[in-house]
Design a protein around this motif. Structure first.
Motif: not given
Length: 207
Positions: A141-146, A198-200
């Motif tokens: 899992l890759d997360c980007t908080i803005i 984005v999750v795999m």
């Protein structure tokens, strides 16, 4: 009349898929909501699935700022029907998207009073349950908080560890990034906060 299975051949080999209609059972502490969802009878059983999630919430005074289940000290918080956890909402939608299921707004509508002020880990745990039910585990899992403010770097490790625990995943497969919006648009003007994920997912028999 009995439905015959369909023999399908694709890039991942040959499999038999039975036409079906799945019933999605949503549970909270003392309530249950059943949503019927017709799945594609021709869908193959995929070894990997990828999903993307996005969420944005308005920031306002008088609310707590909760990100990844962690209380973040700030003068503003997310204005929302539930607790407004932008990260957990995004990850929930990413998992549901990978599974080709209805999104978080359909499963937990903000028009339903029972979700008023609800903890967002309820939503994420249901997505994890559905992932397990359909035979998948989290790959990564890759997360980007803005957010323009507050600075999230001091909180990233706590957020990552708590999110990993909610997902029953090793922290090594969960990544949290934090960005500003260079003072542009509602996020940059500190009027909102956004998040992408984005999750795999990987089939259990391959993990």
């Amino acid at each position: 009349m009995a439905l015959k299975s369909i023999r399908m051949t694709g890039a991942f080999g040959t499999s038999r898929v039975a036409p079906r209609v799945s019933v999605l059972s949503m549970r909270s502490c003392r309530t249950a909501r059943v949503i019927a969802y017709a799945s594609d009878a021709k869908a193959p059983i995929l070894p990997y699935r990828v999903g993307h999630g996005f969420d944005l919430h308005r920031l306002a005074e008088g609310y707590k700022l909760i990100i990844g289940g962690i209380d973040i000290p700030h003068t503003k918080g997310c204005e929302a029907h539930s607790d407004g956890d932008v990260l957990l909402h995004t990850v929930t939608d990413a998992i549901l998207g990978a599974l080709c299921l209805p999104d978080i707004g359909q499963l937990f509508p903000d028009t339903d009073p029972k979700w008023k002020g609800a903890r967002s880990d309820i939503f994420l745990k249901e997505a994890v349950r559905l992932m397990d039910e359909k035979g998948y585990v989290l790959g990564n899992l890759d997360c980007t908080i803005i957010a323009q403010k507050p600075k999230l770097s001091p909180h990233k490790e706590n957020i990552r560890n708590n999110l990993s625990a909610l997902l029953s995943a090793d922290p090594s497969v969960v990544n949290i990034k934090a960005k500003t919006h260079e003072k542009v648009d509602s996020i940059g003007e500190e009027r909102s906060i956004g998040c992408h994920a984005v999750v795999m997912l990987i089939r259990k028999d391959l993990s």
